[in-house]
Design an enzyme around this catalytic site. Sequence first.
Site, PDB file in Angstrom:
ATOM      1  N   GLU A  31      31.503  32.807  80.772  1.00  0.00           N
ATOM      2  CA  GLU A  31      30.892  31.502  80.938  1.00  0.00           C
ATOM      3  C   GLU A  31      31.479  30.468  80.003  1.00  0.00           C
ATOM      4  OE1 GLU A  31      26.299  32.382  81.647  1.00  0.00           O
ATOM      5  OE2 GLU A  31      27.505  33.805  80.515  1.00  0.00           O
ATOM      6  N   CYS A  64      22.368  28.341  73.866  1.00  0.00           N
ATOM      7  CA  CYS A  64      22.869  29.456  73.063  1.00  0.00           C
ATOM      8  C   CYS A  64      22.074  30.726  73.298  1.00  0.00           C
ATOM      9  CB  CYS A  64      22.761  29.132  71.585  1.00  0.00           C
ATOM     10  SG  CYS A  64      23.942  27.928  71.079  1.00  0.00           S
TER      11      CYS A  64
HETATM   12  N1  SAH Z   1      29.397  36.235  67.979  1.00  0.00           N
HETATM   13  C1  SAH Z   1      29.465  34.931  67.392  1.00  0.00           C
HETATM   14  C2  SAH Z   1      29.602  33.862  68.433  1.00  0.00           C
HETATM   15  C3  SAH Z   1      28.420  33.786  69.410  1.00  0.00           C
HETATM   16  S1  SAH Z   1      27.535  32.340  69.187  1.00  0.00           S
HETATM   17  C4  SAH Z   1      28.293  34.688  66.475  1.00  0.00           C
HETATM   18  O1  SAH Z   1      27.396  35.521  66.438  1.00  0.00           O
HETATM   19  O2  SAH Z   1      28.276  33.696  65.771  1.00  0.00           O
HETATM   20  C5  SAH Z   1      26.143  32.895  68.346  1.00  0.00           C
HETATM   21  C6  SAH Z   1      25.178  31.773  68.157  1.00  0.00           C
HETATM   22  O3  SAH Z   1      24.438  31.578  69.347  1.00  0.00           O
HETATM   23  C7  SAH Z   1      24.139  32.055  67.110  1.00  0.00           C
HETATM   24  O4  SAH Z   1      24.505  31.758  65.817  1.00  0.00           O
HETATM   25  C8  SAH Z   1      23.075  31.136  67.546  1.00  0.00           C
HETATM   26  O5  SAH Z   1      23.421  29.881  67.085  1.00  0.00           O
HETATM   27  C9  SAH Z   1      23.174  31.168  69.015  1.00  0.00           C
HETATM   28  N2  SAH Z   1      22.176  32.038  69.681  1.00  0.00           N
HETATM   29  C10 SAH Z   1      22.285  33.302  70.135  1.00  0.00           C
HETATM   30  N3  SAH Z   1      21.157  33.700  70.733  1.00  0.00           N
HETATM   31  C11 SAH Z   1      20.298  32.672  70.675  1.00  0.00           C
HETATM   32  C12 SAH Z   1      18.974  32.446  71.140  1.00  0.00           C
HETATM   33  N4  SAH Z   1      18.307  33.375  71.812  1.00  0.00           N
HETATM   34  N5  SAH Z   1      18.423  31.252  70.866  1.00  0.00           N
HETATM   35  C13 SAH Z   1      19.095  30.285  70.204  1.00  0.00           C
HETATM   36  N6  SAH Z   1      20.343  30.434  69.765  1.00  0.00           N
HETATM   37  C14 SAH Z   1      20.943  31.597  69.993  1.00  0.00           C
END
Ligand code: SAH
Length: 367
Positions: free
Chosen positions: A84, A359
């Site tokens: 995505e 996110c």
């Molecule tokens: N693996 C990397 C890149 C993925 S982005 C990492 O972990 O940084 C990861 C980001 O997505 C998290 O830091 C958070 O900002 C967001 N994220 C993941 N799950 C989420 C959720 N359920 N609600 C809000 N933000 C979320």
Amino acid sequence: MASRTQELMKILENEPAYRLKQIEKAWFDVGINSYDEITTLPKDLREKLKQFPWLSLEVHTELKSREDNTRKFLFKLADDNLIEMVLMGRKNLKEGATDESPDRYTICISSQAGCPMKCLFCATGKGGFKRHLSAEEIIDQYRFAARILAKENNRVANIVMMGQGEPLLNYDNVKRALNVILANTDLGETKITVSTAGVPHAMEKLLTDDDFPPVRWALSLHSAIEESRHAIMPSHKKGFLDWLVDWAKRYREKFPSRTHYIGFEYIMLSGTNDDERHLQALIKLCKKMPYFRVNLIPYNKISDPADPTPEIALPEDPGFKVFERTPPELIEHWHESLMAAGFTSTIRYSQGQDIAAACGQLRNKIK
Ligand code: SAH
């Protein structure tokens, strides 16, 4: 499967070194739509290149948010894996901008199909890990976005690598993709943010690898208490937080510029990481950190009954949990406490909630 870079290298074996650069440059020219149109290349080489699709991904589904200027693209890769990309648009509010000025888009791109990190709150990990993306598959997300935005007279202003996957587990391909994008666009290094859950050996490598471009880093922190971080992020290794402070100091020495702060990401999970003890632990950690900002993130609930994608959340899956959102007043309290302690803190307001593009919601789900 050999990546297109490897296949290209093979074709270019007996060609002068600058051919690859010519090809890469053409990839970013929105006026060029096939290898045959790269007139700087000899005809026989163009013939050979015709075996490659011009883009390594095709649109499977496009979703547009009704609430804001967010669009999500589900792409199909050559081997049928799905990834995505999300486009988040905003008006140009800079001084002198008019209604006619191009909208500025942040594009959120993926580094892997699926993800092996298995963070409890994130929908991507739940679907499991499929494979690393090739450099081209990463680059082509940008190329695709740039092409459709150019048609609308809009532009890519920022890239965040916060889609599917853990970028630092796909180090070489991410590095090549970033270098090619930087060399062929007007985006500066600090317009690109790469987010990591924290992969120490790769973060160590970053400090000595002068070929890795000095993009901006975001670190998914989510708790400043070891045990509770481990409970929500199974990839957490004991001692990580102490190591992180030390790493950040060395990072600061290597990148002393004002624009190279570390962005801590902290998803607020009600009753899990949002009590006073966690706040004080975060402030304590911040006091040791050299240069950073804290981004407080409201949790995007993945199994909201209003969400048209209910099968994303299977609460009985031990590797995935449905959390409750921290109330906005409590997030505000954290924000103010951090500011009062002298730290820069922001609250992220998510776009694209209605299309599961926010996110942690990226999970190859189609309405
Ligand atoms: N693996 C990397 C890149 C993925 S982005 C990492 O972990 O940084 C990861 C980001 O997505 C998290 O830091 C958070 O900002 C967001 N994220 C993941 N799950 C989420 C959720 N359920 N609600 C809000 N933000 C979320």
